[in-house]
Design an enzyme around this catalytic site. Structure first.
Site, PDB file in Angstrom:
ATOM      1  N   SER A 191       5.201   2.471   6.103  1.00  0.00           N
ATOM      2  CA  SER A 191       4.350   2.193   7.257  1.00  0.00           C
ATOM      3  C   SER A 191       5.156   2.300   8.563  1.00  0.00           C
ATOM      4  O   SER A 191       5.731   3.341   8.838  1.00  0.00           O
ATOM      5  CB  SER A 191       3.700   0.814   7.091  1.00  0.00           C
ATOM      6  OG  SER A 191       2.680   0.611   8.038  1.00  0.00           O
ATOM      7  N   ASP A 348      -6.585   5.415   3.864  1.00  0.00           N
ATOM      8  CA  ASP A 348      -5.565   4.947   4.799  1.00  0.00           C
ATOM      9  C   ASP A 348      -5.700   5.739   6.099  1.00  0.00           C
ATOM     10  O   ASP A 348      -5.737   6.970   6.081  1.00  0.00           O
ATOM     11  CB  ASP A 348      -4.181   5.173   4.166  1.00  0.00           C
ATOM     12  CG  ASP A 348      -3.026   4.680   5.026  1.00  0.00           C
ATOM     13  OD1 ASP A 348      -3.276   4.111   6.108  1.00  0.00           O
ATOM     14  OD2 ASP A 348      -1.870   4.868   4.604  1.00  0.00           O
ATOM     15  N   HIS A 378      -3.526   1.593   2.207  1.00  0.00           N
ATOM     16  CA  HIS A 378      -2.318   1.282   2.959  1.00  0.00           C
ATOM     17  C   HIS A 378      -1.706  -0.041   2.495  1.00  0.00           C
ATOM     18  O   HIS A 378      -2.399  -1.040   2.373  1.00  0.00           O
ATOM     19  CB  HIS A 378      -2.637   1.200   4.455  1.00  0.00           C
ATOM     20  CG  HIS A 378      -1.416   1.202   5.325  1.00  0.00           C
ATOM     21  ND1 HIS A 378      -0.810   2.360   5.744  1.00  0.00           N
ATOM     22  CD2 HIS A 378      -0.681   0.181   5.840  1.00  0.00           C
ATOM     23  CE1 HIS A 378       0.244   2.068   6.486  1.00  0.00           C
ATOM     24  NE2 HIS A 378       0.348   0.744   6.559  1.00  0.00           N
TER      25      HIS A 378
END
Length: 408
Positions: A191, A348, A378
């Site tokens: 991320s 995501d 995610h």
């Protein structure tokens, strides 16, 4: 008794209404995901209320809640030695796999945790367990970097931290101390940590004074650009857990210490409209109509405003800084980057960032493995143990570790 039953029924119905959100049929463990998302939304709402009352910054409160749910001490086992230390003033947690007589020198991964540049920690349970698993499965030295977070520091301080810690670790005497093979070192992150890992790799690649170069980079659902919040994945997953579009845009604004008044305009791409000259030269680097395959583009259309708000870029010029948005780097910067692994998830908002980066790297001559998961969302890689266990957490972890084992 009757009124109590009515009240209980009403409360159950209200809770069900709060928890239930529509999800695609292909998403893994939908009810677990709804419950996890509801818990996270609740924590965010409590944090926002405290922020509104002027008692504390909402990100400090949210991080306190996350830390309260589980921070692990540096506990070592027979398989993995865990140590908290610092590299050139940057805190790190080092995980050392058991030495093997036939392999006196070990592989190593510098890991950068996610959390919107503002949340989580190398010591958070999920990341501690992931790095422990990496150290054990790869018989490697894993350095988890505890970079400073928003709102205590803002861009580019997070990048400075990871660069400083990495350069310290790459010194011959430090590698010798940890019995690390200088030719088998990788950089990885998920991320926002994937964002920092990609920026770090680009900086190291351009550093002519650096003797030891990294062998691989492994990016897990990386966040790579803030110019287009209407790629197909942003449109498709605008309201999908765990990271809705609105929340992702707010993370970007927080990272740059920007004004929340700009969030809604950024969501419709007013910050990169045709009349914003500063953004014009960069659009070609993230032209998803040419970088994404038809199966990803589907019937989505680009959102390009003719007239927008040039003040956004004037007030937040960091949006166009390649250190914050590695996807917009020039092709020359991408040439010579190490062998790359990119993991993306169908459900995501930042899915297309990773897919576009893979395409641009391939065009620059970099060997890339794009590992796409149709049922994933995610954050799933760190959800592999109780109480946030998801089957896709184990699945994605195994695929990621397998690639590192074969290529590092």
């Amino acid at each position: 008794m009757k009124s109590s039953c009515v009240l209980l029924t009403a409360l159950v119905a209200l809770a069900a209404y709060y928890v239930y959100i529509p999800l695609p049929s292909s998403v893994s463990d939908p009810w677990k995901l709804r419950l996890l998302d509801a818990a996270f939304r609740s924590a965010q709402q409590v944090s926002n209320l405290i922020h509104y009352l002027g008692l504390s910054h909402h990100l400090l409160v949210l991080n306190f809640i996350i830390d309260s749910l589980g921070k692990k001490s540096a506990w070592s086992s027979a398989q993995v030695k865990v140590t908290d230390t610092d590299f050139d003033g940057v805190e790190v947690r080092v995980f050392e796999g058991s030495p093997k007589p036939e392999e006196p020198l070990k592989r190593s991964v510098l890991y950068i945790h996610g959390g919107g540049w503002a949340l989580a920690s190398a010591k958070t349970k999920n990341y501690d367990e992931l790095c422990t698993t990496l150290a054990e499965e790869l018989n490697a030295v894993i350095v988890s970097i505890e970079y400073r977070l928003v709102p205590k520091v803002y861009f580019p301080e997070q990048i400075h931290d990871v660069v400083r810690a990495t350069k310290y670790f790459l010194q011959p005497e430090v590698l010798h101390k940890y019995s690390v093979d200088p030719g088998r070192i990788g950089i990885s992150g998920d991320s926002a940590g994937g964002n920092l890992a990609a920026a770090l790799s680009q900086q190291l690649n351009q550093d002519t004074n650096l003797k030891n170069k990294v062998k691989v980079q492994a990016l897990i659902y990386p966040v790579l650009q803030a110019l287009d919040f209407n790629t197909p994945s942003y449109q498709q997953n605008a309201n999908t857990p765990i990271l809705p579009r609105y929340v992702m845009v707010k993370y970007w604004v927080d990272y740059f210490k920007g004004n929340y008044d700009f969030v809604q305009e950024m969501i419709v791409n007013n910050h990169t409209s045709l009349d914003v000259e500063e953004a014009a030269a960069l659009r070609a680097h993230l032209n998803w109509t040419s970088l994404l395959p038809a199966s990803i583009k589907k019937n989505y259309k680009p959102v390009v405003q003719t007239t927008g708000n040039a003040r956004i870029i004037q007030k937040i010029p960091q949006l166009l800084d390649v250190r914050s948005a590695p996807l917009i780097a020039d092709q020359e910067v991408l040439r010579g980057l190490p062998k790359t692994y990119i993991l993306t998830c169908e459900h995501d908002v930042v899915r297309d960032d990773g897919i576009m980066y893979a395409k641009r790297l391939e065009k620059a001559g970099v060997e890339v493995t794009l590992d796409h998961f149709e049922s994933c969302f995610h954050g799933c890689v760190i959800f592999a143990s109780w109480p946030t266990y998801f089957s896709v957490g184990i699945q994605t972890q195994n695929s990621y570790i397998k690639w590192l084992n074969q290529n590092l």
